[in-house]
Structures are given as structure tokens and as C-alpha cells.
Write an enzyme that holds these catalytic residues in place. Structure first.
Site, mmCIF file in Angstrom:
data_model
loop_
_atom_site.group_PDB
_atom_site.id
_atom_site.type_symbol
_atom_site.label_atom_id
_atom_site.label_comp_id
_atom_site.label_asym_id
_atom_site.label_seq_id
_atom_site.Cartn_x
_atom_site.Cartn_y
_atom_site.Cartn_z
ATOM 1 N N GLU A 289 0.916 46.908 53.946
ATOM 2 C CA GLU A 289 1.297 46.993 55.066
ATOM 3 C C GLU A 289 1.696 45.635 55.709
ATOM 4 O OE1 GLU A 289 -3.425 47.226 55.594
ATOM 5 O OE2 GLU A 289 -1.609 47.620 54.046
ATOM 6 N N GLU B 24 -8.796 51.251 52.969
ATOM 7 C CA GLU B 24 -9.887 50.976 53.952
ATOM 8 C C GLU B 24 -11.102 52.108 53.706
ATOM 9 O OE1 GLU B 24 -10.499 47.959 55.597
ATOM 10 O OE2 GLU B 24 -8.725 47.342 54.692
#
Length: 270
Positions: free
Chosen positions: A136, A116
């Protein structure tokens, strides 16, 4: 200003600076100190008239393995997750919204929250040994900032976000996660060459061009998308499955946890 988890260095000849995440013994895992110090160094760069471009990279053999999974409190509620993820998302948006161009120089792993971070930068150059992914999802989690749909084709977004697969630099280039691939030994030089080039472009031109590009995404609903993602993933974390995964993380070493998480997926590459 002194920092605990990052290095901040201004170039001696051109108007750019470099932020280096400096936790190589932990593959530059991003704890709250890292997030806050990157944010502070970014603010210092923006306020400095002698910094017209910024590089973000990692020390050692990784850009960053993502948010630090060790040492946290694993018995927390929805409000905690909203607050935690909002802080992380806002720090990423500050990079995206900075009036100077920000370059990610990706060495080794850029996973989860670190991916990100890469996507929040304006441009990205990757070493030929770089690896990217959003693993994740495999432990019932998700990104704090949903930047990927604003960069990639929806098919590629779904692949990465659904499978948790890790991809190499060539695949990342195909997906437009990055702009260029360079030999690992040349990453620093190539990133600095780009920063030098950008630092010499008239600053108002880059500032207002970036504002126009960003405004297009804001009008399309980027802020609302981020807000929805924060509450959605916060809710995901406090589901029954989310609580069970958090309890496992509290009882296992990180190595044991990652082995438990990833072992069911081995041998299933498509």
C-alpha cells in the site's frame, strides 16, 4: 450466529474453532463486513468454554489480498480516516489480546491489512506458496495497525514498509513473520494439529502466559505506537498526493489501478 463473509466451524473432537474468510472471488479482500464478522466470531470463541484455540485462514487461493479497495467513497476527510482506521486497528488488537491462542494459516497472498491480521495472531503457519507484503505504500497509504515493528528486526521492517515488495514464505520465515512453512496441501492438517495441541494445554497457563508477553509490549509503548500510526496514516491519506491517488482509484478499475501502481517498480528487484 450466521455470517455473510466468513465461515465459522468448531472442531468435532477438540476444543478449537476455525474462521475462514469466505470471499474467494475477491481473493478474500477485507471489507467492513469481514472485519466486523471476524471480530464477532472471535468474541464468540472467547465466550465459548468449548473453544480453547482459534485458526484464521482464507478460502480458495488466498489468505486475503488486504482491505477491499473497491466500492468506497474516495472524497473523505481526516476524521473519516481516523474513525475507519481506529475500527480496523481495534479489531486487530482484539485478536492480539484474546485470552486464547490464535493461529494464522496462510494460503496464497497475505497483503497489506491481511498481513497485519497475520501478525496480530499469536502464531503463523504458511503454505509453501504463500506471499507476504505491504504494497500500500506504493499508492500513498499505510497500515491501520503498526504491528510489524513489534515482531521484526528494524531493517526488515523498513525494507517491507518502504519498498512495498512482496516476499515468499522462505523470506517470511527468515524475517520471523511466520513460524513454519508446510506444503500447501498439508496446511489445513498442520494448522489443525497445532490447534489441537494448544487446545489440550491447560487454558489458564496459555491465558496468563499470553497476558505476560503482551504486557511486555504494552509497557514498551505498543498502544501509543498504534495511536500515533492511526493519526499519521490518516494524515497521509488527506495530503495532496493522497487525494490524487484516491481520485485515481475512483476512476479506474481495480486491475487498472494496480497496474498503474506497480508497473514503475518492475525490473528493480535487488
Amino acid at each position: 450466529m450466521s455470517y455473510e463473509t466468513i465461515l465459522y466451524e468448531k472442531d468435532a473432537t477438540d476444543k478449537f474453532a476455525t474462521i475462514t474468510i469466505n470471499r474467494p472471488d475477491k481473493l478474500n479482500a477485507m471489507n467492513k463486513t469481514v472485519v466486523r464478522e471476524i471480530d464477532a466470531a472471535l468474541a464468540a470463541s472467547v465466550a465459548d468454554g468449548d473453544v480453547n484455540a482459534l485458526i484464521i485462514t482464507g478460502a480458495g487461493r488466498a489468505f486475503s489480498s488486504g482491505y477491499d479497495l473497491q466500492g468506497g467513497d474516495f472524497d473523505v476527510d481526516f476524521d473519516f480516516w481516523v474513525e475507519d482506521m481506529t475500527e480496523n486497528a481495534e479489531a486487530l488488537l482484539n485478536i492480539w489480546n484474546a485470552p486464547i491462542p490464535v493461529i494464522a494459516a496462510v494460503n496464497g497472498y497475505a497483503l497489506a491489512g491481511a498481513l497485519e491480521l497475520v501478525m496480530s495472531c499469536d502464531l503463523a503457519i504458511a503454505a509453501d506458496n504463500a506471499k507476504f507484503g505491504e504494497p500500500e505504500v506504493r499508492h500513498n497509504s499505510g497500515p491501520p495497525a503498526l504491528m510489524m515493528p513489534w515482531l521484526l528486526a528494524t531493517r526488515d521492517v523498513r525494507w517491507l514498509m518502504y519498498t512495498g515488495d512482496t516476499i515468499d514464505a522462505e523470506e517470511a520465515l527468515r524475517m520471523h513473520l511466520i513460524n513454519k512453512i508446510v506444503p500447501a496441501a498439508e496446511l489445513k492438517q498442520k494448522a489443525e494439529n497445532l490447534a489441537r495441541k494448544l487446545s489440550r494445554v491447560p487454558t489458564p497457563a496459555l491465558k496468563y502466559t499470553k497476558m505476560s508477553i503482551n504486557n511486555q509490549q504494552m509497557i514498551a509503548g505498543m498502544r501509543e505506537s498504534f495511536n500515533y500510526n492511526i493519526t499519521s496514516i490518516a494524515g497521509l491519506h488527506v495530503t495532496k498526493a493522497g487525494n490524487e491517488w484516491m481520485k485515481k482509484l475512483g476512476k479506474m478499475t481495480l486491475k487498472e489501478y494496480l497496474e498503474y501502481r506497480d508497473s514503475p517498480y518492475r525490473g528493480l528487484d535487488v
